[in-house]
Design an enzyme around this catalytic site. Structure first.
Site, PDB file in Angstrom:
ATOM      1  N   GLY A 296     -46.435 -26.386-102.782  1.00 48.34           N
ATOM      2  CA  GLY A 296     -47.191 -25.645-101.786  1.00 48.34           C
ATOM      3  C   GLY A 296     -47.003 -24.154-101.949  1.00 48.34           C
TER       4      GLY A 296
ATOM      5  N   ASP B 232     -27.997 -28.104 -69.973  1.00 45.66           N
ATOM      6  CA  ASP B 232     -29.121 -27.705 -70.820  1.00 45.66           C
ATOM      7  C   ASP B 232     -29.715 -28.992 -71.404  1.00 45.66           C
ATOM      8  OD1 ASP B 232     -30.891 -26.341 -72.346  1.00 45.66           O
ATOM      9  OD2 ASP B 232     -29.415 -25.362 -73.631  1.00 45.66           O
ATOM     10  N   LYS B 233     -30.756 -29.473 -70.770  1.00 52.85           N
ATOM     11  CA  LYS B 233     -31.281 -30.805 -71.075  1.00 52.85           C
ATOM     12  C   LYS B 233     -32.065 -30.818 -72.395  1.00 52.85           C
ATOM     13  CE  LYS B 233     -29.862 -33.152 -67.481  1.00 52.85           C
ATOM     14  NZ  LYS B 233     -29.724 -32.311 -66.335  1.00 52.85           N
ATOM     15  N   PRO B 234     -32.094 -31.979 -73.063  1.00 51.73           N
ATOM     16  CA  PRO B 234     -32.875 -32.060 -74.303  1.00 51.73           C
ATOM     17  C   PRO B 234     -34.328 -31.652 -74.066  1.00 51.73           C
ATOM     18  CG  PRO B 234     -31.594 -34.054 -74.000  1.00 51.73           C
ATOM     19  CD  PRO B 234     -31.460 -33.251 -72.732  1.00 51.73           C
ATOM     20  N   LYS B 235     -34.887 -30.914 -75.037  1.00 55.12           N
ATOM     21  CA  LYS B 235     -36.255 -30.443 -74.894  1.00 55.12           C
ATOM     22  C   LYS B 235     -37.239 -31.400 -75.553  1.00 55.12           C
ATOM     23  CE  LYS B 235     -34.785 -26.710 -72.933  1.00 55.12           C
ATOM     24  NZ  LYS B 235     -33.525 -27.335 -72.502  1.00 55.12           N
TER      25      LYS B 235
ATOM     26  N   HIS C  26     -28.610  -6.204 -94.301  1.00 56.09           N
ATOM     27  CA  HIS C  26     -27.813  -7.323 -93.795  1.00 56.09           C
ATOM     28  C   HIS C  26     -26.547  -6.807 -93.088  1.00 56.09           C
ATOM     29  CE1 HIS C  26     -24.881 -10.780 -94.870  1.00 56.09           C
ATOM     30  NE2 HIS C  26     -25.458 -11.041 -93.714  1.00 56.09           N
TER      31      HIS C  26
ATOM     32  N   GLU D  44     -27.346  -5.560 -89.746  1.00 58.94           N
ATOM     33  CA  GLU D  44     -27.502  -6.675 -88.795  1.00 58.94           C
ATOM     34  C   GLU D  44     -26.140  -7.099 -88.231  1.00 58.94           C
ATOM     35  OE1 GLU D  44     -26.772 -10.910 -89.133  1.00 58.94           O
ATOM     36  OE2 GLU D  44     -28.418 -10.648 -90.564  1.00 58.94           O
ATOM     37  N   HIS D  45     -25.136  -7.225 -89.107  1.00 61.34           N
ATOM     38  CA  HIS D  45     -23.790  -7.581 -88.623  1.00 61.34           C
ATOM     39  C   HIS D  45     -23.248  -6.522 -87.662  1.00 61.34           C
ATOM     40  CE1 HIS D  45     -21.926 -10.882 -91.225  1.00 61.34           C
ATOM     41  NE2 HIS D  45     -23.210 -10.895 -91.520  1.00 61.34           N
TER      42      HIS D  45
HETATM   43 ZN   LIG Z   1     -24.464 -12.340 -92.386  1.00 68.55          ZN
END
Ligand SMILES: [Zn+2]
Length: 1021
Positions: free
Chosen positions: A362, A895-898, A108, A111-112
């Site tokens: 599930g 950026d239009k709604p998808k 982690h 990743e930062h």
């Molecule tokens: Zn983090």
């Protein structure tokens, strides 16, 4: 509720650790630094799957190419000439399960750190700054087995962003200075989660396994695990980061997805030369032969104490890894049945008994090599006393499934639904889509990357039976969570401090469940009548407006309509804003409104569950002016569902037993607010102080006990007796159908409960409190649960209107990235550092929210120092840089709604706020393009600067209750960063002691005027 594979996070904790708390708005423009290197995909790939060989959704117009590069990296390219944003994501098949034993959190932390500089782009904020300046954003997450990085950007700047991104995997810097500082962000992220039950129970569950199994590792990390302890052992964390990166960041376990406007060939030429050089270290994808729970860990029951007042029961079994059986998905089929909520279901029976309110079941991810099957129950007070009986019913249901055996029609129904979902799926946002594809590419063969997680193509009764056979008492693990176990617990989980106790399940109970027999009310669900059969588009409306238009108005209702001509899916959205003057007149009525909507949904659940499975859902929510009803999904059966809802609404009988259960849940929910995180409290109090009327949680709690069955039953017809309903119908619907729907609504209401129209003066919208010029108010309170502090600062900038809206958004665009870079990355004030626009009741302003381990006043001063610094930054900004920011904001706003739901939300919010500016994006962007830097500077000088004549500041400081935070901070912090100076002439606050008194002495802003002429719209009817 059933859970699809790996999306099962309802009670279990999010196992992914995110890099940032919230996407920040980052700045715009560029010189493309990318050199186009001509190289054909064929030269660089081992395997290429072309578009025509990929299994695609029928409505998907994008072009695809998937390949395996010679270095083993899997790549999916998506060409979409119509996209508003481009995006890329890279998934590395390594997560915290591969953390070194003595360095929890390293994956982690890695990743930062990748965000904070590479050899080619040394500056710590080079990547974020570039994205920010070109309308993009980024984030990443680390889960137990994967680390996933993603960004989006203005399409023109994809090459530049990709080049910066690729360096993460080629030549990260991990500078000693950033490493020393960033550990604080990880620590603050961990602090944020410490008192959150989902995180606590996820860790507790993991920790109960074999301690030598990687599954039991703690993945977030904190200052102790990543700094203090390694130092004391003579370990250098930075060296370990470099080692970890060089060991696991190998091309052969990476997958990349890139989506752009370019053709597939152009994308190949852009992408491959950048990722082709990533080294292949031939890392074997980690796998585990066995799960973490051996014979000594099963047949156990664990009692645990929550932070919030929760009551849950969970049962889980280790099952074989079913990932390879995605085509028949036996876990999904069983989850569908066990999690069913219709007649004959386990939930139906347990609700009938008054023991359980919701249920979720599930398969859930374990790791490569093993999985779990899990069933979670949300318990009532009585249910907590009947855990054994609930489990008996659960085993009776499982026994019924065994006796009935796998049913092909059930499989076919699930298959039909999956086909439908895939065929008519909404278009995804690029940033979500690439992240999803990169992850899926790790799981499915290349031709099935798009479809593998959706489609069922093979009926395998043998596998269903195999999984079912695993769900036996002898291998189960039980968890029960409730406050009342505080007296019996005898152990503490190491990382989060959760109190718990583990006991063996007595043999006689195992035997009893083993020989449970069948329950008389439990049976397979009936066939689902809600599965749509008509997917045709309705006849096209001629000369229809491209925006919603008013098509009907009576005294009781007003209807807006627009036929969708963009998504062209067999879907529609119906929304109704139901205003009643009595819904919120006092806390008692507010409580009754909420309880009514909750009991209503509870009562209709068995009926509506099938519709929900079939992609048609509804919601009824109480609001401060009444209720909002929404129906969304496949259009065909919407009128049937709506009629049922309206009939039930007008004829509702309060069931005394359900009432008691929901009242207790509601009161518990109000109390649990006080255990929310400090930053959430700061947001809540901002609103509480700024709203003309908002009953506080404490006020609602005080009167909640007064609600009785009789009062509630009497309240419902009163609530419905006088209304104004404003609706929007949008989607695959004709104008006539829309009018018929509003007629039906009106008729049912007036016939069944004599609903009359509101007088205009009864139509009430509350207003926003006005902070006078030059005033600064401070409200302080504490949070008794969490150990962090929080601040929310709000600089109120006045009424919303086209030009001020754009000035404020532009300011936020410019401030966003440096705010994150200075206050989080450099000063390390905390994991949550957020700046943005706050809008409410027609008024708006700049807000900054920070959750920290520093004293609020210190953090408040740091924000002032930062804004003071921005004064000169904006002043000195070059025209070129200013233009970048304008363009970045244009990109974001265009950026239009998808998804049809996203477009619907935009229209609907215009109706709810009574502003009716349906063409807002185009209108505001046109205005934005005309704004000169001087105007922005003036806006800053008028509203934000320390000596601004129209400065209106509100600070909320949330203090931790128990631990005192240090108060005197030196001018440089322990990271050796020179701090920006705090302006010397900061005004002193007026302390708010009494919120009602505070509001009583301040004025209110007017409500916003509608953008369009309502009377003219009406006259055209
Ligand atoms: Zn983090």
């Amino acid at each position: 509720m059933f859970s699809r594979a790996s999306s099962f996070l309802r009670f279990i904790s999010p196992s992914a650790r995110k890099h940032k708390f919230s996407p920040l708005f980052l700045p715009s423009h560029s010189q493309a630094t990318f050199r186009s290197i001509s190289a054909m995909a064929t030269q660089r790939a081992l395997e290429i799957v072309e578009h025509s060989d990929m299994i695609r959704s029928a409505g998907d117009k994008r072009l695809y190419r998937a390949m395996t590069l010679k270095n083993g990296m899997k790549v999916v390219l998506v060409s979409d000439p119509d996209t508003d944003k481009s995006s890329a994501a890279l998934d590395v098949h390594v997560g915290f399960m591969k953390d070194p034993k003595d360095l929890p959190g390293l994956a982690h932390f890695c990743e930062h750190m990748l965000f904070l500089g590479t050899k080619k782009y040394e500056e710590e904020n080079a990547y974020n700054k570039f994205l920010s300046e070109h309308g993009g954003m980024s984030n990443a997450y680390t889960s137990s087995e994967n680390t996933n990085y993603f960004f989006d950007i203005r399409p023109e700047n994809l090459p530049g962003a990709l080049d910066r991104f690729a360096q993460f995997f080629l030549c990260p810097l991990f500078t000693p200075s950033a490493t020393d500082r960033e550990v604080n962000a990880v620590n603050s992220e961990n602090d944020k989660n410490l008192q959150q039950d989902p995180w606590r129970f996820n860790m507790l569950d993991r920790s109960l396994g074999n301690p030598d199994h990687d599954y039991t590792k703690y993945g977030t990390g904190n200052k102790d695990t990543l700094d203090t302890i390694p130092k004391s052992k003579g370990l250098n964390t930075r060296d370990e980061l470099l080692k970890f990166h060089s060991q696991y960041y190998s091309s052969n376990i990476m997958s990349l997805a890139v989506l752009g406007k370019e053709s597939l060939d152009e994308l190949s030429e852009m992408v491959l030369p950048l990722f082709d050089p990533v080294a292949n270290k031939s890392v074997e994808i980690p796998s585990w032969k066995e799960g973490p729970y051996g014979p000594e860990h099963v047949k156990k029951i664990c009692y645990a104490v929550p932070v919030k007042d929760l009551r849950n029961l969970s049962v889980s079994w280790t099952i074989p890894d079913l990932s390879d059986y995605y085509a028949s998905n036996p876990g999904h089929i069983l989850g569908h049945l066990i999690g069913h909520e219709g007649k004959g279901s386990l939930l139906s029976e347990l609700k009938q008994k008054g023991w359980v309110n919701s249920l979720c079941g599930g398969q859930t991810d374990g790791a490569n090599g093993f999985m779990f099957f899990r069933i979670d129950f949300d318990l009532s007070e009585e249910g907590l006393e009947h855990v054994d009986d609930i489990l008996l019913k659960m085993f009776q249901y499982i026994e019924m499934l065994r006796k009935e055996g796998p049913q092909e029609w059930v499989y076919k129904e699930c298959q039909q639904l999956s086909d439908m979902i895939f065929k008519f799926k909404d278009k995804e946002m690029p940033i979500n889509y690439t992240s999803f594809l990169a992850r899926r590419t790790q799981k499915y063969p290349l031709p099935e990357v798009l479809s593998g997680s959706y489609l069922l193509t093979e009926y395998r009764p043998d596998l269903i039976t195999m999984v079912l056979d695993k769900l036996v008492p002898e291998t189960m693990r039980i968890g029960v969570v409730a406050k009342k176990f505080a007296d019996v617990v005898d152990q503490k989980e190491k990382w989060y401090g959760t109190d718990y106790k583990v006991e063996d399940i007595p043999e006689e109970k195992i035997q009893k469940w083993k020989n449970c027999g069948l329950g008389e009310n439990l049976h397979l669900p009936p066939r689902n009548e809600f599965i749509p059969t008509n997917f045709d588009l309705v006849p096209r409306e001629k000369d229809c407006s491209h925006l919603p238009e008013m098509v009907k108005e009576t005294g009781l209702t007003r209807l807006w309509f627009r036929q969708d001509d963009k998504f062209l899916l067999p879907k529609a959205c119906m929304s109704f804003d139901i205003s009643s003057p009595i819904a919120y007149i006092d806390p008692l009525h507010a409580n009754m409104s909420t309880l009514f909507t909750e009991l209503f949904k509870d009562a209709l659940n068995e009926y509506a569950y099938d519709a929900e499975l079939a992609g048609l859902s509804y919601d009824l929510m109480s609001t401060i002016w009444g209720m909002v009803l929404q129906v969304k999904g496949y259009h065909e059966k919407q009128p049937i569902l709506l009629r049922k809802i309206l009939e039930k609404l007008t004829d509702f009988k309060v069931d005394p037993k359900r009432f008691e259960i929901h009242k207790e849940m509601y009161i518990r929910g109000l109390r649990n607010f006080f255990a929310e995180e400090p930053y959430q409290h700061s947001v809540y109090y901002t609103n509480n102080l700024m709203a003309e009327v908002q009953w506080t949680k404490a006020e609602l709690l005080q009167s909640a006990e007064d609600v009785t069955v009789e009062k509630l039953q009497a309240f419902i017809p009163e609530l419905l007796s006088q209304l104004f309903i404003e609706g929007l119908i949008y989607g695959n619907v004709t104008k006539q159908q829309a009018k018929d729907i509003i007629d039906m609504t009106e008729n049912i209401l007036s016939e069944k409960c004599g609903t009359r129209e509101l007088l205009p003066s009864q139509y009430k919208r509350y207003r926003e409190v006005q902070i006078p010029d030059g005033c600064y108010y401070l409200y302080q309170t504490d949070n008794k649960v969490h150990k962090s502090s929080s601040i929310a600062i709000y600089y109120q900038c006045g009424m919303q209107d086209t030009l001020p809206n754009m000035l404020l958004e532009l300011l936020v665009q410019i401030v966003g990235e440096p705010c994150f870079n200075i206050l989080r990355t450099k000063e390390q004030l905390g994991y949550i550092v957020f700046s943005g626009v706050r809008r409410a009741r027609g008024v708006q302003g700049l807000r900054v929210i920070i959750q920290s381990d520093r004293p609020p006043q210190y953090v408040d001063d740091r924000v002032e120092a930062f804004l003071h610094h921005m004064d000169s930054v904006i002043q000195e900004m070059s025209q070129e840089e200013y233009d970048k920011h304008v363009n970045a904001l244009v990109t974001k706003r265009m950026d239009k709604p998808k998804k049809i739901n996203g477009q619907n939300s935009k229209y609907w919010s215009e109706i709810l706020s009574n502003t009716y500016n349906f063409d807002r994006d185009d209108i505001e962007v046109a205005c934005l393009k005309t704004i000169k830097k001087d105007s922005l500077m003036k806006f800053f000088k008028d509203f934000i600067a320390v000596d601004a004549p129209h400065r209106h500041k509100l600070s909320i400081h949330i203090l931790p209750a128990n631990e005192g935070l240090g108060t005197d901070e030196p001018n440089t912090n322990d990271n050796g960063i020179d701090l920006l100076p705090v302006p010397p002439n900061l005004p002193k606050p007026t302390i708010v002691d009494d919120i009602s008194d505070f509001k009583r002495h301040l004025g209110l802003y007017p409500l916003p005027k509608p953008f369009i002429d309502i009377r003219r719209a009406r006259s055209k009817l």
